[in-house]
Design an enzyme around this catalytic site. Structure first.
Site, PDB file in Angstrom:
ATOM      1  N   ASP A   1      36.577  32.882  39.453  1.00 36.50           N
ATOM      2  CA  ASP A   1      35.855  34.008  40.047  1.00 36.50           C
ATOM      3  C   ASP A   1      35.321  34.830  38.881  1.00 36.50           C
ATOM      4  O   ASP A   1      36.091  35.441  38.144  1.00 36.50           O
ATOM      5  CB  ASP A   1      36.836  34.823  40.912  1.00 36.50           C
ATOM      6  CG  ASP A   1      36.213  36.116  41.453  1.00 36.50           C
ATOM      7  OD1 ASP A   1      35.050  36.410  41.133  1.00 36.50           O
ATOM      8  OD2 ASP A   1      36.931  36.833  42.189  1.00 36.50           O
TER       9      ASP A   1
ATOM     10  N   LYS B   1      27.912  42.986  40.601  1.00 36.05           N
ATOM     11  CA  LYS B   1      28.449  43.631  39.403  1.00 36.05           C
ATOM     12  C   LYS B   1      27.489  43.496  38.222  1.00 36.05           C
ATOM     13  O   LYS B   1      27.167  44.474  37.571  1.00 36.05           O
ATOM     14  CB  LYS B   1      29.802  43.018  39.014  1.00 36.05           C
ATOM     15  CG  LYS B   1      30.880  43.173  40.048  1.00 36.05           C
ATOM     16  CD  LYS B   1      31.214  44.622  40.270  1.00 36.05           C
ATOM     17  CE  LYS B   1      32.263  44.868  41.325  1.00 36.05           C
ATOM     18  NZ  LYS B   1      32.325  43.954  42.436  1.00 36.05           N
TER      19      LYS B   1
ATOM     20  N   TRP C   1      41.847  41.016  43.362  1.00 30.00           N
ATOM     21  CA  TRP C   1      40.963  39.942  43.821  1.00 30.00           C
ATOM     22  C   TRP C   1      41.672  38.605  43.830  1.00 30.00           C
ATOM     23  O   TRP C   1      41.485  37.806  44.752  1.00 30.00           O
ATOM     24  CB  TRP C   1      39.684  39.913  42.985  1.00 30.00           C
ATOM     25  CG  TRP C   1      39.023  41.246  43.047  1.00 30.00           C
ATOM     26  CD1 TRP C   1      38.901  42.155  42.048  1.00 30.00           C
ATOM     27  CD2 TRP C   1      38.457  41.865  44.209  1.00 30.00           C
ATOM     28  NE1 TRP C   1      38.294  43.298  42.509  1.00 30.00           N
ATOM     29  CE2 TRP C   1      38.011  43.142  43.824  1.00 30.00           C
ATOM     30  CE3 TRP C   1      38.282  41.475  45.541  1.00 30.00           C
ATOM     31  CZ2 TRP C   1      37.410  44.036  44.713  1.00 30.00           C
ATOM     32  CZ3 TRP C   1      37.675  42.350  46.426  1.00 30.00           C
ATOM     33  CH2 TRP C   1      37.254  43.615  46.011  1.00 30.00           C
TER      34      TRP C   1
HETATM   35  C1  LIG Z   1      36.508  39.916  40.562  1.00 30.22           C
HETATM   36  C2  LIG Z   1      36.022  40.150  41.964  1.00 30.22           C
HETATM   37  N1  LIG Z   1      36.165  39.173  42.874  1.00 30.22           N
HETATM   38  C3  LIG Z   1      35.759  39.339  44.140  1.00 30.22           C
HETATM   39  C4  LIG Z   1      35.182  40.501  44.569  1.00 30.22           C
HETATM   40  C5  LIG Z   1      34.755  40.620  46.000  1.00 30.22           C
HETATM   41  O1  LIG Z   1      33.394  40.403  46.069  1.00 30.22           O
HETATM   42  P1  LIG Z   1      32.582  40.666  47.420  1.00 30.22           P
HETATM   43  O2  LIG Z   1      32.651  42.127  47.684  1.00 30.22           O
HETATM   44  O3  LIG Z   1      31.198  40.190  47.040  1.00 30.22           O
HETATM   45  O4  LIG Z   1      33.186  39.849  48.502  1.00 30.22           O
HETATM   46  C6  LIG Z   1      34.994  41.556  43.632  1.00 30.22           C
HETATM   47  C7  LIG Z   1      34.376  42.835  43.944  1.00 30.22           C
HETATM   48  O5  LIG Z   1      33.857  43.270  44.828  1.00 30.22           O
HETATM   49  C8  LIG Z   1      35.424  41.366  42.317  1.00 30.22           C
HETATM   50  O6  LIG Z   1      35.287  42.325  41.419  1.00 30.22           O
END
Ligand SMILES: Cc1ncc(COP(=O)(O)O)c(C=O)c1O
Length: 285
Positions: free
Chosen positions: A165, A189, A99
């Site tokens: 994040d 989550k 991420w």
């Molecule tokens: C730490 C983290 N950041 C970002 C994301 C991406 O989020 P999204 O799928 O809502 O764009 C995720 C998981 O999906 C994640 O676990």
């Protein structure tokens, strides 16, 4: 029987949140409409979004100099929105896995990125130590690396705006929000279903916006001005999130979530560490 999936992915939601959502799908209170039909301009929905915001404020003790926004586009859209709005010349990123690597990729579209620490050398199996430089527009961390299982539990002091994040550790422990300029994450989550992104942003960040043309939907100012209703918000998802947060509060809030998380971790990871059948993937460095 309801299954519990241990994969990193959308989480199991409290039974009570699902039941209350099922009721609201048929009729939201006495609105005479489903939560999926109700106008976001109605007083019935206003009450839902107000309560969801208030729950964030109460659970995390968020002060008045912050805004709580509920947006679409997932945490992944924030990877671009953050540098689009705040990267003037250089930003610092900590590279701790999938991420954060994606966040870095987006930031590079807007300016210089200094990766101040990385655990790539050991397949992201530890959380690297780092010093935050004072000559950057902001520093970005991923507090919990959902896929890798590494997490930083400390709310750091930072000489520059600290952006985190917290997609997968939001509401899992007490948090000193005042240490952060911005906290964001996809709800799916810990706090609700996919389709709503929470953003907790310090209002003074609006003074730091980069000197570039930014489309309205990508601008934090737009969403702050219109209290998350510049466009049609994901009403149903916000409703479910509100129900999850209500449940968190009733259980004893983030302190109790922290205690339960520790208990679960001791049970599961304790066994992984003890039992030679298993090999843990995170190292302490
Ligand atoms: C730490 C983290 N950041 C970002 C994301 C991406 O989020 P999204 O799928 O809502 O764009 C995720 C998981 O999906 C994640 O676990």
């Amino acid at each position: 029987m309801r299954k519990h999936i241990f994969n990193a992915g959308p989480c199991k939601l409290p039974e009570q949140a699902l039941e209350n959502t099922a009721t609201a799908v048929k009729e939201l209170g006495n609105a005479g409409q489903s939560i999926m039909e109700v106008s976001h301009r109605s007083k019935d929905f206003q009450a839902v979004i107000d309560e969801a915001k208030q729950l964030f404020v109460d659970l995390l003790n968020i002060h008045e100099n912050y805004e709580v926004l509920f947006l679409g586009g997932g945490a992944s859209t924030q990877f671009a929105m953050i540098p689009f709005n705040f990267l003037k010349t250089k930003a610092a990123y900590v590279d701790t896995g999938t991420w954060s690597s994606k966040a870095i990729k987006e930031a590079k579209l807007f300016g210089e990125v200094e990766v101040i620490a990385s655990s790539k050398d050991k397949d992201f199996s530890y959380y690297p130590k780092f010093e935050i430089p004072s000559d950057v527009d902001y520093v970005h961390i991923t507090s919990n690396n959902t896929i890798r299982g590494t997490e930083i539990f400390e709310d750091l002091d930072s000489p520059v705006p600290l952006i985190a994040d917290m997609s997968s550790d939001m509401m899992s422990r007490p948090l000193d929000v005042s240490k952060y300029a911005m906290i964001y994450g996809g709800a799916q989550k810990n706090v609700g279903p996919a389709g709503v992104t929470f953003v907790i942003i310090r209002k003074d960040m609006l003074d730091k916006v980069a000197d570039r043309v930014i489309p309205s939907m990508m601008k934090y100012e737009t969403h702050i001005d219109k209290e998350s209703m510049y466009n049609t918000p994901p009403a149903m998802n916000i409703f479910v999130m509100k129900e999850v947060l209500k449940w968190v509060k009733e259980q004893g809030g983030v302190k109790e979530m922290d205690r339960r998380a520790q208990e679960r971790a001791d049970l599961l990871y304790g066994e992984i560490d003890r039992n030679p059948m298993f090999k843990g993937t995170v190292i302490d460095k």
